[in-house]
Write an enzyme that holds these catalytic residues in place. Structure first.
Site, mmCIF file in Angstrom:
data_model
loop_
_atom_site.group_PDB
_atom_site.id
_atom_site.type_symbol
_atom_site.label_atom_id
_atom_site.label_comp_id
_atom_site.label_asym_id
_atom_site.label_seq_id
_atom_site.Cartn_x
_atom_site.Cartn_y
_atom_site.Cartn_z
ATOM 1 N N ASN A 9 0.881 -1.176 0.000
ATOM 2 C CA ASN A 9 0.000 0.000 0.000
ATOM 3 C C ASN A 9 0.916 1.223 0.000
ATOM 4 O O ASN A 9 1.498 1.559 1.023
ATOM 5 C CB ASN A 9 -0.875 -0.044 1.255
ATOM 6 C CG ASN A 9 -1.683 1.225 1.442
ATOM 7 O OD1 ASN A 9 -1.765 2.069 0.552
ATOM 8 N ND2 ASN A 9 -2.292 1.355 2.615
ATOM 9 N N LYS A 11 0.176 4.283 -0.289
ATOM 10 C CA LYS A 11 -0.436 5.492 0.292
ATOM 11 C C LYS A 11 -0.150 6.693 -0.613
ATOM 12 O O LYS A 11 -0.123 6.535 -1.826
ATOM 13 C CB LYS A 11 0.046 5.700 1.733
ATOM 14 C CG LYS A 11 -0.104 4.407 2.556
ATOM 15 C CD LYS A 11 0.075 4.588 4.023
ATOM 16 C CE LYS A 11 -0.117 3.243 4.714
ATOM 17 N NZ LYS A 11 -0.072 3.323 6.169
ATOM 18 N N HIS A 94 -9.515 1.058 4.746
ATOM 19 C CA HIS A 94 -8.251 1.235 5.469
ATOM 20 C C HIS A 94 -8.492 2.165 6.661
ATOM 21 O O HIS A 94 -9.300 3.085 6.576
ATOM 22 C CB HIS A 94 -7.195 1.823 4.526
ATOM 23 C CG HIS A 94 -5.827 1.818 5.129
ATOM 24 N ND1 HIS A 94 -5.428 2.776 6.030
ATOM 25 C CD2 HIS A 94 -4.802 0.953 5.004
ATOM 26 C CE1 HIS A 94 -4.183 2.497 6.415
ATOM 27 N NE2 HIS A 94 -3.785 1.395 5.815
ATOM 28 N N GLU A 96 -6.885 4.570 7.775
ATOM 29 C CA GLU A 96 -6.679 5.996 7.477
ATOM 30 C C GLU A 96 -7.912 6.573 6.782
ATOM 31 O O GLU A 96 -8.267 7.731 6.978
ATOM 32 C CB GLU A 96 -5.413 6.168 6.616
ATOM 33 C CG GLU A 96 -4.161 5.952 7.460
ATOM 34 C CD GLU A 96 -2.946 5.441 6.693
ATOM 35 O OE1 GLU A 96 -2.915 5.553 5.461
ATOM 36 O OE2 GLU A 96 -2.031 4.927 7.359
ATOM 37 N N GLU A 166 -5.380 -5.136 10.525
ATOM 38 C CA GLU A 166 -4.382 -4.090 10.747
ATOM 39 C C GLU A 166 -4.686 -3.341 12.035
ATOM 40 O O GLU A 166 -5.472 -2.378 12.027
ATOM 41 C CB GLU A 166 -4.387 -3.103 9.578
ATOM 42 C CG GLU A 166 -4.009 -3.706 8.250
ATOM 43 C CD GLU A 166 -3.431 -2.652 7.318
ATOM 44 O OE1 GLU A 166 -2.320 -2.868 6.816
ATOM 45 O OE2 GLU A 166 -4.065 -1.616 7.113
ATOM 46 N N GLY A 172 2.359 2.148 10.740
ATOM 47 C CA GLY A 172 3.290 3.260 10.607
ATOM 48 C C GLY A 172 3.999 3.643 11.887
ATOM 49 O O GLY A 172 4.602 4.705 11.984
ATOM 50 N N SER A 212 3.323 -2.211 10.290
ATOM 51 C CA SER A 212 4.778 -2.231 10.481
ATOM 52 C C SER A 212 5.425 -3.571 10.107
ATOM 53 O O SER A 212 6.352 -4.022 10.789
ATOM 54 C CB SER A 212 5.145 -1.823 11.910
ATOM 55 O OG SER A 212 4.718 -0.490 12.156
HETATM 56 P P1 PGA Z 1 2.805 0.216 7.630
HETATM 57 O O1 PGA Z 1 1.351 0.420 6.957
HETATM 58 O O2 PGA Z 1 3.389 -1.042 7.057
HETATM 59 O O3 PGA Z 1 3.583 1.436 7.233
HETATM 60 O O4 PGA Z 1 2.591 0.107 9.090
HETATM 61 C C1 PGA Z 1 0.484 -0.663 6.768
HETATM 62 C C2 PGA Z 1 -0.805 -0.195 6.172
HETATM 63 O O5 PGA Z 1 -1.251 0.910 6.504
HETATM 64 O O6 PGA Z 1 -1.424 -0.880 5.339
#
Ligand code: PGA
Length: 248
Positions: A9, A11, A94, A96, A166, A172, A212
């Site tokens: 992803n 982003k 997601h 976010e 997640e 993140g 992460s």
């Molecule tokens: P990350 O993001 O690996 O940077 O923690 C995962 C995601 O948001 O799908």
């Protein structure tokens, strides 16, 4: 046997030029991957990504979709628009999108239907916040996210959905869930799916872990019974990291 999927992803990263450079480097490095490899660039990079990935083993995904076919929805992208880029997967719900753009379970349910109707595989994300986990609400949060998103989805269709667990506190942050923890929670998600559908569905639905994921965490994560793959953010925009993760 469930499919193993490693999905990146991106982003809000990479212009078309950067996408081109990144994918030209990545494609030969993962051409012998044993799992399904997916990249989800921003909308503005889908054309260039689609051109480069056409003759590769990497599948293209989008980061979002609107549930309506067309109309006055400024800034949104429809299923037909995504189809022209040979998109196979779409990330739906997601955290976010849920937290910064107020996406509700109802929106997510509609988006899942739009994906299924248009032959896109939804990568449907669920996860609890730290506050919810600490308050002992993790299970009820996950259960309602899943029940609401799957409302009205048939047993045949639900098998096409990929779920991504997640935990919001792991996204993140560099704080990945331990492999055992992720495995247990995904086991719980399988129970929720079994209660809505049946054992056959819960044993066959593909469930990824995200939050992460890094080259040094993936091997152990992939050794867990319930974890079928990963949804990778930060490490998916570094060629060497994503390559290592794909080759877990
Ligand atoms: P990350 O993001 O690996 O940077 O923690 C995962 C995601 O948001 O799908």
């Amino acid at each position: 046997m469930r499919k193993n999927i490693i999905a990146g992803n991106w982003k809000m990263h990479f212009s078309s030029e950067e996408t081109k450079k990144f994918l030209n480097e990545l494609v030969p490095k993962v051409s012998d991957a044993k799992c399904e490899v997916v990249v989800c660039p921003p909308f503005t990079s889908l054309q260039v990504a689609s051109d480069i990935l056409k003759n590769s083993n990497i599948k293209l995904g989008a980061q979002n979709i609107h549930f309506e076919e067309k109309g006055a929805f400024t800034g949104e992208i429809s299923a037909d628009m995504l189809k022209s880029f040979n998109v196979s997967y779409v990330i739906v719900g997601h955290s976010e999108r849920r937290s910064y753009f107020n996406e509700t379970d109802e929106d997510i349910n509609k988006k899942i239907f739009t994906c299924l109707k248009n032959d896109f595989v939804p990568i449907f994300c669920v996860g609890e916040t730290l506050e919810e986990r600490e308050a002992g609400k993790m299970k009820s949060v996950l259960e309602s996210q899943i029940k609401n998103a799957f409302l009205g989805v048939s047993k045949e269709d639900v098998k096409k959905i990929v779920v991504a667990y997640e935990p919001v506190w792991a996204i993140g942050t560099g704080k990945t869930a331990t492999s055992e923890d992720a495995n247990n929670v995904i086991g719980f998600i399988r129970n929720v799916v079994e209660n809505i559908y049946d054992k056959e569905v819960s044993e066959n639905i593909v469930i990824l872990y995200g939050g992460s994921v890094k080259p040094n965490t993936i091997k152990e994560q992939m050794s867990m019974e319930n974890i079928d793959g990963a949804l990778v953010g930060g490490a998916s925009i570094v060629v060497s990291d994503f390559e290592s993760i794909v080759k877990f």
